[in-house]
Design an enzyme around this catalytic site. Structure first.
Site, PDB file in Angstrom:
ATOM      1  N   GLU A  97       0.795  -1.229   0.000  1.00 51.53           N
ATOM      2  CA  GLU A  97       0.000   0.000   0.000  1.00 51.53           C
ATOM      3  C   GLU A  97       0.828   1.281   0.000  1.00 51.53           C
ATOM      4  O   GLU A  97       0.490   2.228   0.724  1.00 51.53           O
ATOM      5  CB  GLU A  97      -0.923  -0.035   1.223  1.00 51.53           C
ATOM      6  CG  GLU A  97      -0.214   0.048   2.601  1.00 51.53           C
ATOM      7  CD  GLU A  97       0.208  -1.289   3.193  1.00 51.53           C
ATOM      8  OE1 GLU A  97       0.434  -2.235   2.418  1.00 51.53           O
ATOM      9  OE2 GLU A  97       0.326  -1.389   4.436  1.00 51.53           O
ATOM     10  N   HIS A 141      -7.978  -4.125  -1.180  1.00 45.02           N
ATOM     11  CA  HIS A 141      -7.214  -4.203   0.064  1.00 45.02           C
ATOM     12  C   HIS A 141      -6.201  -3.056   0.158  1.00 45.02           C
ATOM     13  O   HIS A 141      -6.168  -2.324   1.147  1.00 45.02           O
ATOM     14  CB  HIS A 141      -6.514  -5.562   0.141  1.00 45.02           C
ATOM     15  CG  HIS A 141      -5.695  -5.742   1.375  1.00 45.02           C
ATOM     16  ND1 HIS A 141      -6.196  -6.355   2.505  1.00 45.02           N
ATOM     17  CD2 HIS A 141      -4.420  -5.376   1.677  1.00 45.02           C
ATOM     18  CE1 HIS A 141      -5.263  -6.356   3.440  1.00 45.02           C
ATOM     19  NE2 HIS A 141      -4.175  -5.772   2.969  1.00 45.02           N
ATOM     20  N   GLU A 142      -5.390  -2.904  -0.860  1.00 44.98           N
ATOM     21  CA  GLU A 142      -4.346  -1.856  -0.800  1.00 44.98           C
ATOM     22  C   GLU A 142      -4.976  -0.462  -0.772  1.00 44.98           C
ATOM     23  O   GLU A 142      -4.491   0.426  -0.073  1.00 44.98           O
ATOM     24  CB  GLU A 142      -3.365  -1.991  -1.971  1.00 44.98           C
ATOM     25  CG  GLU A 142      -2.699  -3.370  -2.121  1.00 44.98           C
ATOM     26  CD  GLU A 142      -2.186  -3.983  -0.824  1.00 44.98           C
ATOM     27  OE1 GLU A 142      -1.846  -3.226   0.109  1.00 44.98           O
ATOM     28  OE2 GLU A 142      -2.135  -5.226  -0.737  1.00 44.98           O
ATOM     29  N   HIS A 163      -6.010   0.442   2.704  1.00 41.20           N
ATOM     30  CA  HIS A 163      -4.928   0.895   3.573  1.00 41.20           C
ATOM     31  C   HIS A 163      -4.761   2.418   3.551  1.00 41.20           C
ATOM     32  O   HIS A 163      -4.156   2.984   4.465  1.00 41.20           O
ATOM     33  CB  HIS A 163      -3.600   0.267   3.146  1.00 41.20           C
ATOM     34  CG  HIS A 163      -3.318  -1.074   3.760  1.00 41.20           C
ATOM     35  ND1 HIS A 163      -3.300  -1.273   5.123  1.00 41.20           N
ATOM     36  CD2 HIS A 163      -3.010  -2.277   3.200  1.00 41.20           C
ATOM     37  CE1 HIS A 163      -2.989  -2.550   5.368  1.00 41.20           C
ATOM     38  NE2 HIS A 163      -2.816  -3.189   4.220  1.00 41.20           N
ATOM     39  N   GLU A 194      -3.720  -4.507   9.428  1.00 41.67           N
ATOM     40  CA  GLU A 194      -4.228  -5.510   8.489  1.00 41.67           C
ATOM     41  C   GLU A 194      -5.646  -5.995   8.806  1.00 41.67           C
ATOM     42  O   GLU A 194      -6.433  -6.217   7.898  1.00 41.67           O
ATOM     43  CB  GLU A 194      -3.259  -6.687   8.387  1.00 41.67           C
ATOM     44  CG  GLU A 194      -1.872  -6.297   7.855  1.00 41.67           C
ATOM     45  CD  GLU A 194      -1.883  -5.681   6.456  1.00 41.67           C
ATOM     46  OE1 GLU A 194      -2.895  -5.805   5.741  1.00 41.67           O
ATOM     47  OE2 GLU A 194      -0.866  -5.051   6.084  1.00 41.67           O
ATOM     48  N   ASP A 237       9.206 -10.316   9.724  1.00 38.76           N
ATOM     49  CA  ASP A 237       8.997 -11.165   8.541  1.00 38.76           C
ATOM     50  C   ASP A 237       8.746 -12.623   8.941  1.00 38.76           C
ATOM     51  O   ASP A 237       8.044 -13.348   8.230  1.00 38.76           O
ATOM     52  CB  ASP A 237      10.201 -11.102   7.589  1.00 38.76           C
ATOM     53  CG  ASP A 237      10.266  -9.769   6.849  1.00 38.76           C
ATOM     54  OD1 ASP A 237       9.233  -9.082   6.750  1.00 38.76           O
ATOM     55  OD2 ASP A 237      11.366  -9.418   6.369  1.00 38.76           O
ATOM     56  N   TYR A 278      -4.547 -10.509   9.904  1.00 34.58           N
ATOM     57  CA  TYR A 278      -5.507 -10.173   8.849  1.00 34.58           C
ATOM     58  C   TYR A 278      -6.891 -10.716   9.194  1.00 34.58           C
ATOM     59  O   TYR A 278      -7.864  -9.978   9.318  1.00 34.58           O
ATOM     60  CB  TYR A 278      -5.078 -10.796   7.509  1.00 34.58           C
ATOM     61  CG  TYR A 278      -3.850 -10.199   6.884  1.00 34.58           C
ATOM     62  CD1 TYR A 278      -2.581 -10.511   7.359  1.00 34.58           C
ATOM     63  CD2 TYR A 278      -3.942  -9.341   5.792  1.00 34.58           C
ATOM     64  CE1 TYR A 278      -1.443  -9.979   6.758  1.00 34.58           C
ATOM     65  CE2 TYR A 278      -2.808  -8.808   5.193  1.00 34.58           C
ATOM     66  CZ  TYR A 278      -1.565  -9.127   5.678  1.00 34.58           C
ATOM     67  OH  TYR A 278      -0.450  -8.596   5.098  1.00 34.58           O
TER      68      TYR A 278
HETATM   69  N1  BES Z   1       1.080  -4.366   3.816  1.00 36.94           N
HETATM   70  C1  BES Z   1       0.835  -5.649   3.257  1.00 36.94           C
HETATM   71  C2  BES Z   1       2.075  -6.324   2.763  1.00 36.94           C
HETATM   72  C3  BES Z   1       3.160  -6.495   3.797  1.00 36.94           C
HETATM   73  C4  BES Z   1       2.865  -6.796   5.106  1.00 36.94           C
HETATM   74  C5  BES Z   1       4.472  -6.361   3.432  1.00 36.94           C
HETATM   75  C6  BES Z   1       3.893  -6.938   6.039  1.00 36.94           C
HETATM   76  C7  BES Z   1       5.479  -6.499   4.359  1.00 36.94           C
HETATM   77  C8  BES Z   1       5.187  -6.789   5.668  1.00 36.94           C
HETATM   78  C9  BES Z   1      -0.194  -5.594   2.138  1.00 36.94           C
HETATM   79  O1  BES Z   1      -1.183  -4.640   2.328  1.00 36.94           O
HETATM   80  C10 BES Z   1      -0.892  -6.903   2.120  1.00 36.94           C
HETATM   81  O2  BES Z   1      -1.505  -7.210   3.099  1.00 36.94           O
HETATM   82  N2  BES Z   1      -0.809  -7.644   1.027  1.00 36.94           N
HETATM   83  C11 BES Z   1      -1.526  -8.893   0.884  1.00 36.94           C
HETATM   84  C12 BES Z   1      -2.717  -8.652  -0.020  1.00 36.94           C
HETATM   85  C13 BES Z   1      -3.927  -9.447   0.320  1.00 36.94           C
HETATM   86  C14 BES Z   1      -4.322  -9.456   1.763  1.00 36.94           C
HETATM   87  C15 BES Z   1      -5.090  -9.020  -0.555  1.00 36.94           C
HETATM   88  C16 BES Z   1      -0.587  -9.902   0.268  1.00 36.94           C
HETATM   89  O3  BES Z   1       0.478  -9.530  -0.201  1.00 36.94           O
HETATM   90  O4  BES Z   1      -0.907 -11.080   0.264  1.00 36.94           O
HETATM   91 ZN    ZN Z   2      -2.490  -5.229   3.919  1.00 38.81          ZN
END
Ligand code: BES
Ligand code: ZN
Length: 593
Positions: free
Chosen positions: A267, A291-292, A295, A314, A371, A379
């Site tokens: 996002e 989703h993005e 955010h 999330e 990570d 989520y």
């Molecule tokens: N912000 C996240 C991606 C992220 C989280 C990167 C933690 C690094 C550390 C992003 O908004 C996300 O949640 N992406 C999901 C999308 C899905 C929930 C629709 C993904 O990448 O799977």
């Molecule tokens: Zn997210």
């Protein structure tokens, strides 16, 4: 002194950065960013004292005031998760510090792609991914979401490429004043952001307008398909604004990433990064965009104070995403998404069987790499918690509260307690009704978690993994396919799998969600004929959501474990640093266990 964020050396008794000005030369040949950054403080340093910055794998060349007068500094030895503390001695009254530095070729926030790894095949590509704690590998700063910064950036790049940034573009300067063959792109970020939202990309990029405030960027070969897929972005923005209030970031541009991008989406404000695997050709995977976009309110406006409160980002965003899907596609579609989310949540909780403390919403992450803690728990459990609260107070009152919450905390960073205080003040007793402490600080999913209701879901559940009627299955959305394929007990009979394949050609599917669900089921049922397709996917895509189940299934089966090892050896250098770390961990766990 106090360090309020377990993932930062930031000491909240020290001065706080309010903005930075970055000048960086992008050196593709040496995979190095040559940086010169000036950090400006909120108020002049009161007394002589240290300023602790976060860095990772940075070479520091000079630390001075804005005029070039040297400051004393110590770059401490690196610690495994935090990186290296850069401790600068500021003279009293200092208002800024200027640092000249270089990044390492293996900087964890960057992926440098060779031309062969791009769609066009002719030019290199570079992109950043800073969340959760990788910004410090490209800029020395106070890398905690508690501190928001505005910034300007000037990137010097090869002239035949283009730079894009999660910021407003101010100018491009070709030839004049620049080194031959180089161009300069200037950006400015007027809205204050947590450092994890700093982002840019450099490559052979072209764009197409989607609306007055949105355009899509992609490599030229991908642009047409991306523009078709994302044509509905403005309608989605209008739906989101109707729910959550005005969009505060002016533009919502979308950057189509190379296939090695490790996430579905990121996002980054004003310029969301999206995996190309959502370009299915039929606009069927736009939940990632919803989703993005969400955010922009939950996360980018109201930000988790540390990764320990990641569910505030999330969980709220999944809730918001499903409200948008409900508004645009109806309650059945949103309920199916929730049902799939519930399956993914159950799997995530099962995966953390030996570390149940990571299945809490409020976590304690000192000594834990964000990570490694990453999962669907914040989520989906976060979203189900909000659904439970919504059921108690009613949809209308909950939505009105959400808008006031967003208004109250916009452009700030909050903890779980801040949320609790605000909610309790509006709805006295409601938190107790759902047993909020059990949700927040308890392991796994509380028994009172709401169940998604949907007729289409019940129809799939009634199948109990048996062969669906061909005509019925032909009408399924990708989510229905995923729920069905996921529900087939493993190992499935080869008979069932071969009939599914004959009727629906799943191995040839170009919809990655369906494809990966199918390949995972097939591998888990010893259907070896899918191996070439699995190898193809693992050699093309770096999205961790797909690498995890596919490598996982290969590793789980003794007969294919060496396929996993061989594929990882072949592709490890082309995977993103975070994806590499993930697969490496899966293989290590297998050999250890
Ligand atoms: N912000 C996240 C991606 C992220 C989280 C990167 C933690 C690094 C550390 C992003 O908004 C996300 O949640 N992406 C999901 C999308 C899905 C929930 C629709 C993904 O990448 O799977
Ligand atoms: Zn997210």
């Amino acid at each position: 002194m106090a360090r309020p964020d377990p993932h930062s050396y930031n000491d909240d008794s020290q001065v706080a950065t309010v903005s930075f000005d970055l000048i960086a030369r992008i050196d593709f040949e040496h995979r190095t960013l040559h940086g010169d950054v000036t950090l400006a403080f909120r108020e002049p340093a009161a007394v002589t004292g240290p300023l602790d910055l976060d860095t990772r794998d940075l070479a520091i060349d000079a630390v001075t005031d804005a005029a070039g007068q040297s400051f004393e500094y110590v770059l401490h030895p690196p610690e495994p998760i935090l990186g290296a503390r850069l401790s600068i001695t500021l003279p009293a009254g200092a208002t800024a510090v200027r640092i000249r530095y270089r990044t390492a070729p293996e900087a964890s926030a960057l992926q440098w792609l060779a031309p062969a790894q791009t769609a066009g095949g002719k030019q290199p590509f570079l992109f950043s991914q800073c969340q959760a704690i990788h910004a410090r590998s490209i800029v020395p700063l106070q890398d905690t979401p508690r501190l928001r910064v505005r910034y300007t950036a000037e990137l010097e790049i090869p002239q035949n490429l283009r730079a894009v940034m999660a910021a407003a573009h101010r100018a491009r300067i070709d030839a004049v004043d620049t080194v031959i063959g180089m161009a300069i792109e200037r950006f400015e970020m007027p809205q204050p952001i947590p450092p994890y939202l700093f982002a840019f990309a450099v490559g052979d990029l072209a764009s197409r307008d989607l609306s007055e405030r949105s355009r899509v960027w992609a490599e030229p070969a991908m642009l047409e398909a991306a523009a078709y897929e994302f044509a509905g972005v403005e309608a989605m923005m209008l739906a989101a604004e109707a729910l959550f209030g005005p969009y505060d970031w002016e533009r919502f541009d979308v950057l189509t990433m190379p296939p090695s991008f490790p996430y579905g989406g990121m996002e980054n404000p004003r310029l969301t990064f999206i995996t190309p695997t959502v370009i299915a050709g039929d606009r069927s995977l736009l939940g990632v965009i919803a989703h993005e976009l969400s955010h922009s309110w939950t996360g980018n406006l109201v930000t988790n104070a540390t990764a320990e409160h990641f569910w505030l980002n999330e969980g709220f965003t999944v809730y918001a995403e499903r409200r948008i899907i409900e508004a645009l596609d109806g309650p059945e579609a949103a309920a199916l998404d929730a049902a799939l989310g519930r399956r993914e949540l159950d799997q995530a909780i099962a995966r953390f069987a030996t570390r149940p403390e990571l299945t809490r919403l409020r976590t304690q992450l000192a000594g834990i790499d964000p990570d490694d803690a990453y999962s669907q728990v914040p989520y989906e459990k976060g979203c189900f918690f909000l659904n439970a609260l919504e059921l108690v107070v009613g949809r209308e009152a909950f939505t009105a509260w959400l808008r006031r919450y967003l208004e109250a905390f916009r452009f700030s960073a909050i903890t779980t307690d801040d949320f609790l205080g605000h909610f309790e003040a509006t709805f006295p007793g409601a938190l107790a009704t759902v047993d909020a402490p059990r949700w927040l600080d308890g392991d796994g999913l509380p028994p009172n978690a709401p169940r998604p209701q949907s007729q289409r879901l019940e129809a799939i559940e009634r199948l109990a993994g048996a062969l669906p009627d061909v005509a019925v299955a032909k009408q399924w959305t990708p989510v229905e396919w995923q729920i069905y394929l996921d529900s087939v007990p493993r190992p499935a009979s080869l008979d069932l799998l071969q009939t599914l394949e004959a009727e629906h050609a799943l191995t040839a599917s170009t919809n990655y969600e369906i494809l990966v669900a199918w390949l995972t089921l097939a591998l888990g049922s010893k259907m070896r004929s899918v191996l070439p397709r699995v190898e193809e996917v693992l050699g093309t895509v770096g999205r961790m959501k797909y690498l995890r189940p596919l490598y996982g299934a290969l590793i789980a089966e003794p007969a294919t474990r060496d396929v996993a090892t061989r594929l990882f050896e072949r592709h490890r250098d082309t995977y993103h640093p975070i994806s590499r770390q993930l697969v490496d961990g899966l293989l290590r766990a297998a050999t250890a266990g």
